[in-house]
Design a protein around this motif. Structure first.
Motif, PDB file in Angstrom:
ATOM      1  N   ARG A 162     -16.303  75.200 144.901  1.00 55.66           N
ATOM      2  CA  ARG A 162     -17.575  74.552 145.268  1.00 55.66           C
ATOM      3  C   ARG A 162     -18.066  73.661 144.127  1.00 55.66           C
ATOM      4  N   LEU A 163     -17.892  74.167 142.861  1.00 49.31           N
ATOM      5  CA  LEU A 163     -18.351  73.384 141.718  1.00 49.31           C
ATOM      6  C   LEU A 163     -17.579  72.077 141.634  1.00 49.31           C
ATOM      7  N   ARG A 164     -16.253  72.159 141.791  1.00 49.66           N
ATOM      8  CA  ARG A 164     -15.421  70.948 141.728  1.00 49.66           C
ATOM      9  C   ARG A 164     -15.835  69.961 142.802  1.00 49.66           C
ATOM     10  N   GLU A 165     -16.055  70.484 144.038  1.00 50.60           N
ATOM     11  CA  GLU A 165     -16.439  69.611 145.159  1.00 50.60           C
ATOM     12  C   GLU A 165     -17.663  68.777 144.818  1.00 50.60           C
ATOM     13  N   HIS A 166     -18.565  69.350 144.018  1.00 47.97           N
ATOM     14  CA  HIS A 166     -19.796  68.643 143.700  1.00 47.97           C
ATOM     15  C   HIS A 166     -19.752  68.014 142.320  1.00 47.97           C
ATOM     16  N   GLY A 167     -18.531  67.795 141.828  1.00 47.73           N
ATOM     17  CA  GLY A 167     -18.364  67.087 140.571  1.00 47.73           C
ATOM     18  C   GLY A 167     -18.834  67.868 139.360  1.00 47.73           C
ATOM     19  N   LEU A 168     -18.916  69.195 139.478  1.00 43.18           N
ATOM     20  CA  LEU A 168     -19.327  70.017 138.336  1.00 43.18           C
ATOM     21  C   LEU A 168     -18.105  70.700 137.743  1.00 43.18           C
ATOM     22  N   SER A 169     -18.205  71.106 136.484  1.00 39.49           N
ATOM     23  CA  SER A 169     -17.064  71.750 135.837  1.00 39.49           C
ATOM     24  C   SER A 169     -16.967  73.213 136.256  1.00 39.49           C
ATOM     25  N   HIS A 227     -29.666  76.636 131.645  1.00 42.70           N
ATOM     26  CA  HIS A 227     -29.083  75.450 132.283  1.00 42.70           C
ATOM     27  C   HIS A 227     -28.967  75.694 133.781  1.00 42.70           C
ATOM     28  N   ASP A 228     -29.544  74.793 134.592  1.00 40.95           N
ATOM     29  CA  ASP A 228     -29.527  75.003 136.043  1.00 40.95           C
ATOM     30  C   ASP A 228     -28.116  74.969 136.617  1.00 40.95           C
ATOM     31  N   ASP A 229     -27.226  74.184 135.984  1.00 38.91           N
ATOM     32  CA  ASP A 229     -25.850  74.093 136.474  1.00 38.91           C
ATOM     33  C   ASP A 229     -25.143  75.440 136.364  1.00 38.91           C
ATOM     34  N   GLU A 230     -25.379  76.132 135.229  1.00 34.85           N
ATOM     35  CA  GLU A 230     -24.754  77.443 135.036  1.00 34.85           C
ATOM     36  C   GLU A 230     -25.308  78.448 136.043  1.00 34.85           C
ATOM     37  N   LEU A 231     -26.610  78.347 136.281  1.00 35.98           N
ATOM     38  CA  LEU A 231     -27.244  79.227 137.263  1.00 35.98           C
ATOM     39  C   LEU A 231     -26.609  79.003 138.633  1.00 35.98           C
ATOM     40  N   LEU A 232     -26.374  77.734 138.925  1.00 37.82           N
ATOM     41  CA  LEU A 232     -25.776  77.373 140.210  1.00 37.82           C
ATOM     42  C   LEU A 232     -24.365  77.958 140.331  1.00 37.82           C
ATOM     43  N   ALA A 233     -23.640  77.950 139.211  1.00 40.16           N
ATOM     44  CA  ALA A 233     -22.282  78.508 139.223  1.00 40.16           C
ATOM     45  C   ALA A 233     -22.324  79.980 139.599  1.00 40.16           C
ATOM     46  N   ILE A 234     -23.315  80.700 139.054  1.00 39.96           N
ATOM     47  CA  ILE A 234     -23.441  82.124 139.377  1.00 39.96           C
ATOM     48  C   ILE A 234     -23.814  82.308 140.840  1.00 39.96           C
ATOM     49  N   LEU A 235     -24.727  81.468 141.317  1.00 44.14           N
ATOM     50  CA  LEU A 235     -25.121  81.552 142.728  1.00 44.14           C
ATOM     51  C   LEU A 235     -23.919  81.273 143.632  1.00 44.14           C
TER      52      LEU A 235
END
Lengths: 368, 342
Positions: B283-290, B211-219
């Motif tokens: 950062r995740l919250r700012e972009h509407g991600l969990s 999942h790209d979102d999870e990858l983004l969380a790690i980044l």
């Protein structure tokens, strides 16, 4: 104090003036604790006072022929030296990310080492006294550069094999310029004995390796059999146990290295001291350190064990027992009584500890 | 007149003479060899003996008097200097030592928990970004030459896409982020940050996290390390700690400090991980991600490691662990996360 009946002249007309060490573990522990606590509370400032008090205590309990040694370093001077040492260390740490600057600092440190050595020795000796007579270091920087350059060149050209010879050159400069009153110390040639000491150290390293391996293995076995290891694994997870094993292994290896280095230092000192003579006009005296190798081996091994089992808290006990064992068999064989000598020391007070502290930072081996 | 026994030395020769010391008015009387000498009290300096050592009285002519009866001489001279007196009191009184020890523990704790991280945090920004980048370059070069990492099997398009996603997650950063892909079986599924804005992601991680979102969380978590300059701060903190400990323990060998320093470094490292986690959550919250995405990714990595190397390879909750327990990190700011999606 220095009366003749204390040391009757043995056959051959030699007086045996012996060293003694009367410090107690209890008092030293207390000193160590107070020093540690005050250093923490003052954020390190007290460490300079702590150093002076420790030196004063240890030297004050060392006597030669009944005469006390003493330390006269001024805490403020040492504090100034420590500040400069701190700056040097900060520059060294910060420049780690800039290889060029880092290399430049390293070169500067190497280039300054002989000069720093002279500064440090001047401070150390001028602030050490026997019977309130100050020692003195008379070596010049120029001579120091000559001696160090010769020693290093020899070391590099022989790929380290001529190490005893190189050590002798350096130590001859240091010992030969150390004086007490008009009496001059001198190092007699001892390359062969130094080679033997190096060989002995290699053998000691093997002995220690076997010993550490055995005891480390026993502790490990005991922890496994007693269920302690299992308990840790259940409580904190298998991984915690693995890491504990790694730390235990690292600690025992570090202690093995430490014991070997301590043995090496003592074996080398034994050679150097046994080849040191004191000369003044008609007087001929030589230092004799009759410390059996077996005792040295046992000393460093038991020290290492005590450190391991006490997690380092046995340090003050180890320091005192090592010094006691070192100083008890040390004596000065002299052709005449020292108190009868026209020893006269000119005034030499020195209050600049900058070189001393920097030399300590660089772990410069000055043999004093 | 009180007389105290003393040992007189002239400071120039090793001769010792038994002498008697007394006081008359503001003068010290010294009787030796049948001759009486007088010194003004103001010219004398009394040095308190350390522990059980005798006191030393420094005479203005360079001579010294060693006096074993410390109480008598101190009374005769009119007391020690303030510094010597308080030092002596501390040496004698167990109560003072106990009180000071408590204070010392408080100072140690404050210094360890707050002062050292604060100082490192203040010093780290002084290092210019360009220097951080050279540092990262040399590490990268070393890594590539060591043979531990090989070129990625993914194309440039994937790399550029991930870097683009990361860049949009971090608007207004002082760093220009550079994302690099490497194939490494030795390191396994991992991502790590180098100072100055370089993040290395392994092919093994890309294979595991689909999942790209999870990858983004790690980044985002790795970017948290870079933004807070954790690499530099760790280096500063551990050298500061080593210096402080060697000052405190005095002449004790530094081998003894291996254990406390490694424990402390692991503790500092866990604190940095938590800080980077919080950065990622924000950062995740700012972009509407969990914020739960980070924990999900971590659970996947941990499960994979446990699957391949056994449970022992997961170093959760140990005092020596460099990362906090994944269970703790799966609850961002105490939020309960949904079960792991496939």
């Amino acid at each position: 104090m220095n009366q003749d009946q204390h040391h009757p002249a043995p056959p051959g007309g030699k007086y045996v003036l012996s060293f003694a060490f009367t410090a107690t573990t209890r008092a030293y522990y207390r000193l160590w604790l107070v020093n540690m606590v005050l250093t923490i509370v003052t954020l390190g400032i007290y460490s300079a006072w702590a150093k002076v008090r420790t030196q004063k205590y240890l030297l004050g309990h060392t006597t030669l022929d009944g005469g006390r040694f003493d330390y006269h370093g001024k805490p403020i001077a040492i504090l100034k030296g420590r500040l400069i040492m701190l700056l040097a260390l900060a520059a060294w740490t910060f420049s780690e990310s800039l290889p060029l600057l880092h290399a430049a600092i390293a070169l500067l440190a190497i280039a300054a080492a002989p000069w720093l050595g002279v500064q440090a020795l001047r401070f150390r000796l001028a602030n050490t006294s026997w019977n309130q007579m100050r020692f003195h270091f008379s070596g010049s920087s120029a001579d120091s550069y000559k001696a160090f350059a010769k020693s290093w060149a020899l070391l590099i050209l022989s790929l380290g094999l001529a190490w005893p010879w190189a050590t002798q050159i350096k130590q001859r400069f240091i010992t030969g310029h150390s004086t007490l009153g008009q009496a001059r110390l001198q190092l007699q040639p001892c390359t062969g004995a130094l080679y033997r000491a190096a060989l002995g150290t290699a053998l000691a390293a093997v002995c220690y390796l076997l010993g550490t391996g055995m005891i480390g293995g026993m502790i490990w076995q005991a922890a496994t059999l007693s269920g302690l290891a299992h308990g840790i694994a259940v409580q904190f997870g298998e991984a915690a146990l693995t890491q504990l094993d790694i730390v235990f292994f690292a600690m025992t290896s570090a202690l093995w290295v430490m014991a070997t280095l301590a043995y090496a230092r003592m074996a080398i000192s034994r050679v150097l001291i046994n080849h040191t003579t004191l000369q003044l006009a008609a007087l001929e005296a030589c230092l004799v350190w009759s410390l059996p190798t077996r005792q040295m081996l046992g000393l460093h091994f038991s020290n290492m064990l005590a450190l391991l089992l006490s997690l380092g808290l046995a340090w003050p006990w180890i320091r005192i027992r090592t010094l006691r064992l070192q100083l008890q068999p040390l004596s000065l064989r002299s052709s005449s009584d020292l108190s009868a000598l026209p020893l006269y020391t000119p005034d030499n007070r020195l209050d600049d500890a900058r070189g001393d502290e920097l030399a300590e930072l660089m772990a410069l081996d000055l043999g004093w | 007149m009180v007389t105290i026994k003393a040992l007189w030395r002239d400071g120039k020769t090793p001769q010792v003479q038994v002498a008697n010391v007394g006081r008359s008015g503001d003068e010290l009387l010294l009787l030796r060899d049948g001759v009486q000498y007088r010194y003004r009290l103001a010219d004398l300096r009394l040095e308190a003996g350390v522990a059980d050592l005798p006191d030393t009285l420094q005479l203005p002519d360079g001579g010294t008097l060693e006096i074993a009866d410390r109480i008598a001489i101190r009374r005769l001279i009119g007391g020690l200097s303030w510094g010597d007196r308080s030092g002596h009191w501390l040496q004698q009184s167990w109560r003072a030592l106990a009180g000071l020890a408590l204070l010392a523990i408080a100072v140690l704790w404050l210094g360890y928990r707050h002062l050292l991280p604060l100082a490192a945090g203040a010093l780290a920004p002084l290092v210019p970004v360009a220097v951080e980048q050279t540092l990262a370059d040399s590490t990268l070069q070393w890594l590539d030459q060591s043979g531990a990492t090989g070129p990625s099997r993914h194309g440039e398009a994937r790399r550029a896409q991930l870097q683009q996603q990361l860049q949009t997650l971090l608007p207004g950063s002082r760093y220009r982020y550079r994302l690099l892909l490497r194939d490494t079986a030795a390191i396994g599924p991992n991502a790590f940050a180098l100072p100055g804005g370089t993040i290395i992601v392994t092919d093994q991680l890309l294979a595991l996290i689909r999942h790209d979102d999870e990858l983004l969380a790690i980044l985002a978590h790795e970017a948290g390390h870079i933004e807070a300059r954790h690499g530099l701060r760790s280096a500063l903190q551990s050298s500061g700690l080593l210096l402080a400990l060697s000052l405190i323990t005095g002449d004790a060998s530094s081998v003894l400090l291996v254990l406390p320093v490694s424990l402390a470094n692991a503790d500092y490292s866990r604190e940095h991980e938590r800080e980077a986690d919080r950065f990622a959550y924000a950062r995740l919250r700012e972009h509407g991600l969990s914020p739960c995405l980070l924990g999900q990714a971590l659970v996947r990595i941990e499960t994979d490691i446990a699957h391949r190397h056994g449970d022992a390879a997961v170093s959760d909750g140990s005092w020596f662990a460099s990362h906090p327990a994944t269970a703790e990190r799966s609850r961002p700011d105490g939020v309960r996360c949904p079960p792991l999606p496939d």
